[in-house]
Design a protein around this motif. Structure first.
Motif, PDB file in Angstrom:
ATOM      1  N   ALA A  80       0.836  -1.214   0.000  1.00  4.97           N
ATOM      2  CA  ALA A  80       0.000   0.000   0.000  1.00  4.97           C
ATOM      3  C   ALA A  80       0.864   1.255   0.000  1.00  4.97           C
ATOM      4  O   ALA A  80       0.626   2.188  -0.780  1.00  4.97           O
ATOM      5  CB  ALA A  80      -0.938  -0.012   1.194  1.00  4.97           C
ATOM      6  N   THR A  81       1.862   1.281   0.860  1.00  3.98           N
ATOM      7  CA  THR A  81       2.753   2.446   0.934  1.00  3.98           C
ATOM      8  C   THR A  81       3.503   2.630  -0.375  1.00  3.98           C
ATOM      9  O   THR A  81       3.574   3.734  -0.918  1.00  3.98           O
ATOM     10  CB  THR A  81       3.747   2.277   2.097  1.00  3.98           C
ATOM     11  OG1 THR A  81       3.011   2.177   3.319  1.00  3.98           O
ATOM     12  CG2 THR A  81       4.718   3.449   2.177  1.00  3.98           C
ATOM     13  N   LEU A  82       4.055   1.548  -0.885  1.00  5.29           N
ATOM     14  CA  LEU A  82       4.818   1.617  -2.122  1.00  5.29           C
ATOM     15  C   LEU A  82       3.928   2.020  -3.297  1.00  5.29           C
ATOM     16  O   LEU A  82       4.353   2.781  -4.163  1.00  5.29           O
ATOM     17  CB  LEU A  82       5.491   0.274  -2.397  1.00  5.29           C
ATOM     18  CG  LEU A  82       6.540   0.257  -3.484  1.00  5.29           C
ATOM     19  CD1 LEU A  82       7.639   1.272  -3.219  1.00  5.29           C
ATOM     20  CD2 LEU A  82       7.133  -1.138  -3.610  1.00  5.29           C
ATOM     21  N   SER A  83       2.705   1.550  -3.312  1.00  4.12           N
ATOM     22  CA  SER A  83       1.773   1.919  -4.380  1.00  4.12           C
ATOM     23  C   SER A  83       1.565   3.432  -4.416  1.00  4.12           C
ATOM     24  O   SER A  83       1.596   4.055  -5.487  1.00  4.12           O
ATOM     25  CB  SER A  83       0.441   1.205  -4.177  1.00  4.12           C
ATOM     26  OG  SER A  83      -0.443   1.523  -5.218  1.00  4.12           O
ATOM     27  N   ASN A  84       1.375   4.031  -3.252  1.00  8.21           N
ATOM     28  CA  ASN A  84       1.210   5.492  -3.174  1.00  8.21           C
ATOM     29  C   ASN A  84       2.470   6.215  -3.635  1.00  8.21           C
ATOM     30  O   ASN A  84       2.399   7.214  -4.356  1.00  8.21           O
ATOM     31  CB  ASN A  84       0.842   5.919  -1.756  1.00  8.21           C
ATOM     32  CG  ASN A  84      -0.565   5.509  -1.384  1.00  8.21           C
ATOM     33  OD1 ASN A  84      -1.444   5.405  -2.220  1.00  8.21           O
ATOM     34  ND2 ASN A  84      -0.776   5.268  -0.101  1.00  8.21           N
ATOM     35  N   GLU A  85       3.636   5.698  -3.233  1.00  6.44           N
ATOM     36  CA  GLU A  85       4.896   6.343  -3.598  1.00  6.44           C
ATOM     37  C   GLU A  85       5.196   6.207  -5.100  1.00  6.44           C
ATOM     38  O   GLU A  85       5.643   7.162  -5.736  1.00  6.44           O
ATOM     39  CB  GLU A  85       6.040   5.753  -2.768  1.00  6.44           C
ATOM     40  CG  GLU A  85       5.924   6.098  -1.293  1.00  6.44           C
ATOM     41  CD  GLU A  85       6.916   5.357  -0.410  1.00  6.44           C
ATOM     42  OE1 GLU A  85       7.077   5.770   0.740  1.00  6.44           O
ATOM     43  OE2 GLU A  85       7.531   4.373  -0.881  1.00  6.44           O
TER      44      GLU A  85
ATOM     45  N   TYR B 195      -4.406   5.622 -16.803  1.00 10.55           N
ATOM     46  CA  TYR B 195      -3.875   4.278 -16.622  1.00 10.55           C
ATOM     47  C   TYR B 195      -4.200   3.822 -15.207  1.00 10.55           C
ATOM     48  O   TYR B 195      -4.453   4.631 -14.319  1.00 10.55           O
ATOM     49  CB  TYR B 195      -2.361   4.222 -16.882  1.00 10.55           C
ATOM     50  CG  TYR B 195      -1.545   5.010 -15.889  1.00 10.55           C
ATOM     51  CD1 TYR B 195      -1.014   4.402 -14.751  1.00 10.55           C
ATOM     52  CD2 TYR B 195      -1.293   6.370 -16.082  1.00 10.55           C
ATOM     53  CE1 TYR B 195      -0.269   5.133 -13.843  1.00 10.55           C
ATOM     54  CE2 TYR B 195      -0.548   7.094 -15.177  1.00 10.55           C
ATOM     55  CZ  TYR B 195      -0.032   6.480 -14.056  1.00 10.55           C
ATOM     56  OH  TYR B 195       0.702   7.194 -13.162  1.00 10.55           O
ATOM     57  N   THR B 196      -4.195   2.514 -15.022  1.00  8.43           N
ATOM     58  CA  THR B 196      -4.385   1.925 -13.704  1.00  8.43           C
ATOM     59  C   THR B 196      -3.036   1.395 -13.252  1.00  8.43           C
ATOM     60  O   THR B 196      -2.358   0.684 -14.001  1.00  8.43           O
ATOM     61  CB  THR B 196      -5.396   0.761 -13.770  1.00  8.43           C
ATOM     62  OG1 THR B 196      -6.640   1.268 -14.244  1.00  8.43           O
ATOM     63  CG2 THR B 196      -5.588   0.123 -12.407  1.00  8.43           C
ATOM     64  N   LEU B 197      -2.661   1.735 -12.023  1.00  8.64           N
ATOM     65  CA  LEU B 197      -1.399   1.266 -11.460  1.00  8.64           C
ATOM     66  C   LEU B 197      -1.677   0.122 -10.501  1.00  8.64           C
ATOM     67  O   LEU B 197      -2.554   0.221  -9.639  1.00  8.64           O
ATOM     68  CB  LEU B 197      -0.692   2.404 -10.715  1.00  8.64           C
ATOM     69  CG  LEU B 197       0.559   2.012  -9.935  1.00  8.64           C
ATOM     70  CD1 LEU B 197       1.668   1.553 -10.885  1.00  8.64           C
ATOM     71  CD2 LEU B 197       1.030   3.186  -9.075  1.00  8.64           C
ATOM     72  N   GLU B 198      -0.936  -0.967 -10.658  1.00 10.73           N
ATOM     73  CA  GLU B 198      -0.990  -2.092  -9.731  1.00 10.73           C
ATOM     74  C   GLU B 198       0.418  -2.357  -9.234  1.00 10.73           C
ATOM     75  O   GLU B 198       1.325  -2.579 -10.044  1.00 10.73           O
ATOM     76  CB  GLU B 198      -1.513  -3.354 -10.414  1.00 10.73           C
ATOM     77  CG  GLU B 198      -2.936  -3.280 -10.890  1.00 10.73           C
ATOM     78  CD  GLU B 198      -3.367  -4.553 -11.622  1.00 10.73           C
ATOM     79  OE1 GLU B 198      -2.604  -5.538 -11.638  1.00 10.73           O
ATOM     80  OE2 GLU B 198      -4.473  -4.536 -12.178  1.00 10.73           O
ATOM     81  N   VAL B 199       0.616  -2.320  -7.934  1.00 13.60           N
ATOM     82  CA  VAL B 199       1.887  -2.719  -7.334  1.00 13.60           C
ATOM     83  C   VAL B 199       1.602  -4.032  -6.621  1.00 13.60           C
ATOM     84  O   VAL B 199       0.713  -4.102  -5.771  1.00 13.60           O
ATOM     85  CB  VAL B 199       2.432  -1.654  -6.363  1.00 13.60           C
ATOM     86  CG1 VAL B 199       3.719  -2.135  -5.711  1.00 13.60           C
ATOM     87  CG2 VAL B 199       2.665  -0.333  -7.099  1.00 13.60           C
ATOM     88  N   THR B 200       2.337  -5.075  -6.988  1.00  9.71           N
ATOM     89  CA  THR B 200       2.040  -6.406  -6.482  1.00  9.71           C
ATOM     90  C   THR B 200       3.312  -7.248  -6.412  1.00  9.71           C
ATOM     91  O   THR B 200       4.378  -6.810  -6.842  1.00  9.71           O
ATOM     92  CB  THR B 200       0.973  -7.074  -7.378  1.00  9.71           C
ATOM     93  OG1 THR B 200       0.557  -8.299  -6.786  1.00  9.71           O
ATOM     94  CG2 THR B 200       1.480  -7.303  -8.779  1.00  9.71           C
ATOM     95  N   THR B 201       3.175  -8.440  -5.883  1.00 14.52           N
ATOM     96  CA  THR B 201       4.291  -9.382  -5.865  1.00 14.52           C
ATOM     97  C   THR B 201       4.111 -10.367  -7.020  1.00 14.52           C
ATOM     98  O   THR B 201       3.003 -10.547  -7.510  1.00 14.52           O
ATOM     99  CB  THR B 201       4.337 -10.161  -4.536  1.00 14.52           C
ATOM    100  OG1 THR B 201       3.099 -10.830  -4.341  1.00 14.52           O
ATOM    101  CG2 THR B 201       4.628  -9.214  -3.372  1.00 14.52           C
ATOM    102  N   PRO B 202       5.191 -11.013  -7.453  1.00 15.93           N
ATOM    103  CA  PRO B 202       5.070 -11.989  -8.532  1.00 15.93           C
ATOM    104  C   PRO B 202       4.212 -13.170  -8.088  1.00 15.93           C
ATOM    105  O   PRO B 202       4.233 -13.556  -6.922  1.00 15.93           O
ATOM    106  CB  PRO B 202       6.509 -12.447  -8.782  1.00 15.93           C
ATOM    107  CG  PRO B 202       7.366 -11.413  -8.139  1.00 15.93           C
ATOM    108  CD  PRO B 202       6.569 -10.824  -7.022  1.00 15.93           C
ATOM    109  N   GLY B 203       3.496 -13.752  -8.981  1.00 20.87           N
ATOM    110  CA  GLY B 203       2.688 -14.919  -8.660  1.00 20.87           C
ATOM    111  C   GLY B 203       3.529 -16.178  -8.604  1.00 20.87           C
ATOM    112  O   GLY B 203       4.722 -16.169  -8.908  1.00 20.87           O
TER     113      GLY B 203
END
Length: 187
Positions: free
Chosen positions: A54-59, A75-83
């Motif tokens: 959440a923090t990294l997504s905002n940054e 655009y839509t931003l998604e910050v996530t971990t690899p599956g």
């Protein structure tokens, strides 16, 4: 102005991610008409918490908003971990997946086993045998493709022992899902 390339986005955010003690595992951009999705994949030695995401997504969002690379295109931003289907390509991927079941393809064979210790360009794979599990060393340079397998049952205790255990900060294979507490819910 078109959406910037994956390489450009990676260059824009890599320092920010590394300052948080995480690794940039990749950037994926998908386009559907006028809509685009920018997916930033991150991971760390001890995993990544939802709060960190959440923090990294905002940054990352603020960083991308600072530059003119996107112009006025939405655009839509998604910050996530690899599956779990991410191929194991770097030594850190193998190290972080210790204890997990894996399918490894070399030029001559396919091996299914459990990821063990990593040492000097080689990884131990714990394979099942008729007389019990054994450890087999595989040179990383010989690996054509390796992908972690999804597990629903607990692993054999001896197999897990031979791997050296699960990597720190990672869930145990076959473990029950962790309940997520939500504020304002009643039982």
């Amino acid at each position: 102005m078109p959406i910037p390339s994956e390489e450009t986005v990676a260059d824009l955010v890599v320092d920010l991610i590394e300052q948080r003690g995480l690794d940039l595992e990749g950037v994926q951009i998908s386009r559907a008409g006028k809509l685009s999705t920018v997916r930033v994949l991150v991971d760390g030695e001890n995993g990544v918490s939802l709060d960190q995401i959440a923090t990294l997504s905002n940054e990352v969002s603020a960083k991308l908003d600072e530059v003119d690379e996107f112009g006025t295109l939405p655009y839509t931003l998604e910050v996530t971990t690899p599956g779990t289907d991410r191929p194991l390509e770097l030594e850190r991927h193998w190290r972080r997946a210790r204890g997990r079941k894996v399918e490894v393809a070399t030029a001559t064979e396919t091996i299914e086993g459990r990821i063990g210790r990593l040492d000097a360009g080689s990884v131990d794979i714990v394979v099942r045998g008729k007389s019990g599990p054994t450890v087999r060393a595989v040179q990383l340079d010989d690996v054509v493709r390796a992908v972690v397998q999804v597990e629903f049952s607990r692993p054999n205790a001896r197999e897990l022992e031979l791997t050296g255990g699960v990597a720190q900060g990672r869930p145990a294979p076959g473990a029950a899902p962790v309940a997520i507490e939500q504020e304002g819910t009643e039982e």
